[in-house]
Design an enzyme around this catalytic site. Structure first.
Site, PDB file in Angstrom:
ATOM      1  N   HIS A 256       0.838  -1.197   0.000  1.00 18.33           N
ATOM      2  CA  HIS A 256       0.000   0.000   0.000  1.00 18.33           C
ATOM      3  C   HIS A 256       0.877   1.252   0.000  1.00 18.33           C
ATOM      4  CE1 HIS A 256      -3.304   2.686   0.712  1.00 18.33           C
ATOM      5  NE2 HIS A 256      -2.864   3.013   1.921  1.00 18.33           N
TER       6      HIS A 256
ATOM      7  N   ASP B 171       2.318   1.762  -3.446  1.00 20.56           N
ATOM      8  CA  ASP B 171       1.268   2.241  -4.344  1.00 20.56           C
ATOM      9  C   ASP B 171       0.992   3.726  -4.102  1.00 20.56           C
ATOM     10  OD1 ASP B 171      -0.914   1.942  -6.265  1.00 20.56           O
ATOM     11  OD2 ASP B 171      -2.235   2.095  -4.527  1.00 20.56           O
TER      12      ASP B 171
END
Length: 111
Positions: free
Chosen positions: A79, A82
């Site tokens: 995460h 990203d």
């Protein structure tokens, strides 16, 4: 070797720094749309500073892995990666949009 907890903490740092950078970039776009280009440029530079901090966190882990350390992938780290990459793109696009808003303003002022 970095532990899963250490890798997750880097992931949290990436999300935090990149999140702050994203917020600054969005506010920069708002300022540019309102015609406050000095504020827009100030905010995009703040975004860049925050993204640089995130990138530094990432680079530390990349260096360890390149040196042979084994790394466990965590969802938080994914995460974080990203968030980092999409925010880097947003900052690039924000710079472009600030130039476009400035150009539009100049054209409007000529009329």
């Amino acid at each position: 070797m970095a532990t899963k907890e250490e890798i997750s903490m880097v992931g949290f740092a990436l999300v935090a720094y990149a999140g702050d950078a994203r917020t600054a970039a969005v506010h920069a776009l708002d300022a540019a749309e309102a015609g406050d280009f000095d504020k827009a440029n100030e905010l995009v530079e703040k975004a860049q500073q925050d993204i640089n901090e995130a990138h530094n966190q990432q680079t530390q882990l990349l260096s360890e892995e390149a040196g042979g350390a084994e790394m466990d992938v965590t969802f938080i780290m994914v995460h974080g990666q990203d968030t980092l990459m999409t925010t880097m793109l947003l900052i690039d696009e924000t710079r472009y949009m600030i130039r476009m808003f400035k150009r539009i303003k100049q054209l409007e002022d000529k009329q």
